[in-house]
Design a protein around this motif. Structure first.
Motif, PDB file in Angstrom:
ATOM      1  N   SER A   1      44.845 -13.193 -48.650  1.00  0.00           N
ATOM      2  CA  SER A   1      43.806 -12.216 -48.317  1.00  0.00           C
ATOM      3  C   SER A   1      43.556 -11.116 -49.352  1.00  0.00           C
ATOM      4  O   SER A   1      43.455  -9.948 -48.999  1.00  0.00           O
ATOM      5  CB  SER A   1      44.127 -11.590 -46.959  1.00  0.00           C
ATOM      6  OG  SER A   1      42.972 -11.082 -46.358  1.00  0.00           O
TER       7      SER A   1
ATOM      8  N   LEU B   1      34.776  -7.601 -45.534  1.00  0.00           N
ATOM      9  CA  LEU B   1      36.015  -6.897 -45.204  1.00  0.00           C
ATOM     10  C   LEU B   1      36.029  -6.415 -43.758  1.00  0.00           C
ATOM     11  O   LEU B   1      36.940  -5.701 -43.349  1.00  0.00           O
ATOM     12  CB  LEU B   1      36.216  -5.713 -46.163  1.00  0.00           C
ATOM     13  CG  LEU B   1      36.217  -6.087 -47.654  1.00  0.00           C
ATOM     14  CD1 LEU B   1      36.452  -4.848 -48.520  1.00  0.00           C
ATOM     15  CD2 LEU B   1      37.268  -7.154 -47.951  1.00  0.00           C
TER      16      LEU B   1
ATOM     17  N   LYS C   1      36.561 -12.705 -43.586  1.00  0.00           N
ATOM     18  CA  LYS C   1      36.604 -13.597 -44.746  1.00  0.00           C
ATOM     19  C   LYS C   1      36.406 -15.060 -44.326  1.00  0.00           C
ATOM     20  O   LYS C   1      36.056 -15.907 -45.163  1.00  0.00           O
ATOM     21  CB  LYS C   1      37.924 -13.415 -45.496  1.00  0.00           C
ATOM     22  CG  LYS C   1      38.026 -12.038 -46.173  1.00  0.00           C
ATOM     23  CD  LYS C   1      39.407 -11.725 -46.707  1.00  0.00           C
ATOM     24  CE  LYS C   1      39.456 -10.323 -47.305  1.00  0.00           C
ATOM     25  NZ  LYS C   1      40.804  -9.897 -47.728  1.00  0.00           N
TER      26      LYS C   1
ATOM     27  N   SER D   1      39.746  -8.123 -42.464  1.00  0.00           N
ATOM     28  CA  SER D   1      39.615  -9.326 -43.292  1.00  0.00           C
ATOM     29  C   SER D   1      39.435 -10.613 -42.513  1.00  0.00           C
ATOM     30  O   SER D   1      39.257 -11.681 -43.113  1.00  0.00           O
ATOM     31  CB  SER D   1      40.834  -9.465 -44.213  1.00  0.00           C
ATOM     32  OG  SER D   1      40.846  -8.422 -45.162  1.00  0.00           O
TER      33      SER D   1
ATOM     34  N   ASN E   1      41.292  -8.708 -51.233  1.00  0.00           N
ATOM     35  CA  ASN E   1      39.941  -8.226 -50.939  1.00  0.00           C
ATOM     36  C   ASN E   1      38.962  -8.507 -52.075  1.00  0.00           C
ATOM     37  O   ASN E   1      37.812  -8.907 -51.841  1.00  0.00           O
ATOM     38  CB  ASN E   1      39.972  -6.720 -50.669  1.00  0.00           C
ATOM     39  CG  ASN E   1      40.713  -6.381 -49.393  1.00  0.00           C
ATOM     40  OD1 ASN E   1      40.769  -7.183 -48.462  1.00  0.00           O
ATOM     41  ND2 ASN E   1      41.300  -5.194 -49.352  1.00  0.00           N
TER      42      ASN E   1
END
Length: 750
Positions: free
Chosen positions: A447, A501, A393, A390, A449
């Protein structure tokens, strides 16, 4: 007088040219000498200038040696850095008439010629100058075993050619310089070429500090480094040394008392010699950093082969204290002997002119002994194939800001099992429960997803991939081979919604540089491990490196830093690790974990340093990782970016930053808090104020004006701020010319 004439005259005077040999000898001299002259410039140009391969030294940022690269362990030193005792010793034992004779021993050449004509053995070189030529041919000019054999072959052609070169040198180079060249080129055994390397190898000193017995030992070894090796044959070496000492006394270089003291002195050579270890294996824990330096220099125009011969000094950006603390942190979290589990950390100092790499470490040792869990694979600098999770992101949120979004904008958080229309069949879930919507800043800290896969539907996948490459993941855009697509090309072509991801190969160094780009107000620079490169004369060497780039607007990068600032706060994914380390600095951070916990990552940046840690399975058959003390391979992993990777980061960076002042993160820009439509700002410099204002207003911007004295026609726009891109509705200031300059003030009294 020509070489042939000199040799013929010497031979006649010496009575060696008897009637049966006179014609063949004399007739061949002119041809041999002519061939020698022709061969000087064609085959050994360096012997005339004294150029010879030398050790390249790689240092840390303070100038302390880090590693050595060499084809031959030689460090060329000037005459002033060679002890008088060494010069006296070599002259006494090898050529006591060196300072008063010609560089050519013509009688010796004639003897060799006669012996060659009668089938006898060819005589060797006799003057130091001739020996210098022979040694240069053997150790410098010869590049292959066959060339080395030719350089030492007992034939008359070689002898005459050496004589001709020696004669040229004697007329063009001073005696002290010739002696210096000789002492720099000759072999002293045990891979020590030249007196500086020999002084270090046998006595752990420098050439200018050699004592009389030390210098005598080295001078005696020149005749046969193997036979007089002081470690393997100490008795023979002692006897030979004492012969040299006696010759020095006879020459008047030392007194009888000094000779007696030197003869009584022990050899003083340790059983373990002090020769330089070649390559990055000699750098110890800094081996991974050293390996990256070589790769960086190769890409910048200086190959390893050139480094191994060129005698360069490469001053790097590695800080020894930073490296030691980083190494201690990775070893504390994951011992080097732990099977399957690698823990790596890279640290980069941000800046708008350079991103300097201060440390690159791994829990594994750098070396060739696999049984000791060593490797020469560049663990911190090469993308590991398991991904960073992550952390990616960051790129989705940055792309969203670039398209007009804001970190305070509320974004949807779809439930588990969300099927994104971006990629048919791709279903994503969260690790935990989340509210149906949250601000982008909170989403970065917690976080979910599904929120970022959904956000990709707003930005599109291509802008996210492009943002990753811009901010620092340049390896994603590199093609693995001619005509082969890069990872970035494949993600775009296959419309991979999973990109946010982070399943793609990632290196801790590139991740650290992403943080450095954000901390540098959106300026990307290549992660540089080198401050300077100088040649043997101390002159600077220019590297061919990419220029720094403003890859995103400064206000966007500053606001993204704020967007990432809650990760270490309560509710953030690295909060527990930060608390355990006593962390108290404003930080922009993001954790990441791959789906099966085979790897986890943590990248975080302060205004002064950015670093990234990745923990991953480094075996050929990766398995999930379970956290513990230490982490282990297991069936169902529970590794997260907020566990071992974040713990490594905080364990290292807390003492590294130490008592340095706590710096705030840059202030966010209001344009990127609540967002707005990002658009291009029309370039109006050079236009008249009226049309320029109208064009900017039509594009959706508020126009503010100012004026400045200038030679440009009155009303002409001479300045515009900001330039490039901006959020629709923001203010753009245009500066117009008054059309005149104020007169310069008069000097007093005029």
């Amino acid at each position: 007088m020509t070489l042939a004439a000199r040799l013929l005259a010497i031979g006649v005077i010496g009575g060696v040219l008897v009637a049966g040999l006179l014609y063949p000898v004399a007739g061949g001299l002119g041809q041999l000498a002519a061939q020698a002259v022709d061969g000087v410039a064609a085959t050994t140009p360096g012997v005339l200038t004294g150029a010879m391969p030398s050790v390249t030294t790689i240092t840390d940022d303070a100038g302390a040696p880090l590693a050595y690269l060499y084809e031959q362990n030689r460090q060329v030193v000037p005459s002033a850095q060679i002890a008088t005792s060494m010069k006296a010793a070599i002259v006494a034992i090898e050529d006591r008439r060196f300072f008063v004779e010609s560089g050519l021993d013509a009688r010796g050449v004639v003897r060799a010629l006669v012996n060659n004509s009668t089938g006898g053995a060819t005589q060797g070189a006799s003057t130091l100058t001739e020996q210098y030529v022979k040694n240069y041919d053997e150790y410098v000019a010869a590049q292959t075993p066959a060339e080395q054999l030719r350089a030492t072959a007992p034939n008359l052609g070689r002898k005459v050619r050496e004589a001709e070169v020696a004669e040229q040198l004697d007329h063009t180079v001073g005696k002290d310089e010739l002696l210096t060249r000789y002492l720099n080129v000759v072999s002293f055994g045990n891979q020590a070429f030249g007196v500086q390397a020999a002084a270090r190898t046998y006595f752990d000193t420098t050439a200018d500090r050699l004592t009389v017995p030390q210098a005598a030992l080295l001078a005696g070894m020149v005749q046969s480094p193997a036979a007089f090796d002081p470690v393997r044959h100490p008795a023979a070496a002692t006897g030979r040394r004492n012969v040299v000492i006696d010759q020095m006394a006879q020459q008047g270089d030392i007194t009888p008392v000094q000779a007696a003291e030197a003869t009584a002195a022990p050899l003083g050579v340790d059983p373990v010699l002090h020769g330089l270890t070649e390559g990055c294996v000699g750098a110890g824990d800094a081996g991974f950093f050293c390996s990256y330096v070589l790769d960086y220099l190769e890409r910048s125009g200086i190959g390893t082969d050139e480094l191994r011969r060129g005698g360069y000094t490469v001053r790097t950006t590695m800080n020894r204290a930073t490296m030691d603390r980083a190494k201690a942190a990775v070893d504390a979290e994951v011992p080097s002997t732990q099977p399957h589990i690698a823990d790596v950390l890279s640290i980069v100092a941000p800046g708008t002119d350079a991103h300097r790499v201060t440390a690159m470490v791994a829990n594994r040792g750098y070396g060739l002994d696999a049984d000791q869990h060593q490797t020469t694979y560049d663990l911190p600098g090469t993308p590991e194939n398991l991904g960073a999770g992550s952390v990616y992101k960051i790129f989705t949120s940055s792309a969203y800001l670039a398209q007009g979004g804001g970190i305070d904008n509320v974004i949807p958080v779809p439930p588990n099992g969300y099927a994104s229309p971006l990629t048919p069949g791709f279903v994503v879930s969260n690790d935990g429960d989340y509210p149906p919507q949250m601000t982008l800043q909170d989403a970065l800290a917690q976080s979910p997803n599904t929120a970022f896969v959904k956000l990709e539907e707003t930005t599109g996948i291509t802008p996210v991939v492009d943002m990753a490459v811009k901010l620092g993941l340049r390896s994603l855009a590199e093609s693995p081979g001619p005509g082969q697509p890069s990872i970035a090309d494949e993600v775009r072509a296959q419309h991979q919604a999973s990109f946010t991801l982070g399943p793609t190969p990632t290196s801790s160094l590139e991740l650290a540089n992403v943080g450095a780009t954000l901390a540098s107000h959106g300026v990307w620079c290549p992660p540089s491990p080198v401050t300077s490169v100088t040649d043997p004369s101390g002159g600077p060497v220019t590297l061919n490196t990419p220029a720094c780039e403003q890859v995103v607007p400064g206000p966007l990068a500053d606001t993204e830093m704020t967007g990432l600032s809650k990760d270490d706060q309560p509710g953030g994914t690295s909060a527990a690790a930060a608390t355990a380390a006593g962390w108290n600095r404003p930080t922009a951070a993001k954790t990441g974990t791959t789906q099966t916990s085979e790897s986890g990552a943590f990248v975080a940046a302060t205004p002064s340093l950015s670093a990234a840690a990745i923990t991953f399975d480094d075996s050929s058959a990766p398995r999930p990782i379970c956290t513990g003390s230490p982490p282990t391979s297991c069936g169902t992993g529970n590794l997260f970016g907020g566990t071992t990777p974040a713990q490594t980061w905080y364990r290292a960076m807390t003492p590294i930053l130490g008592a340095s002042p706590v710096q705030p993160l840059p202030a966010p820009d209001p344009r990127f808090l609540t967002g707005g439509r990002l658009t291009d700002i029309p370039a109006v410099i050079g236009d008249q104020a009226g049309p320029a204002t109208a064009e900017l207003q039509q594009a959706g911007f508020v126009v503010a004006t100012s004026s400045v004295d200038s030679r440009a026609p009155a009303g002409t726009v001479v300045g515009e701020n900001p330039l490039g891109g901006g959020i629709e509705g923001q203010a753009v200031t245009v500066t117009t010319s008054t059309g005149h300059l104020a007169p310069a003030p008069r000097a007093p009294g005029t």
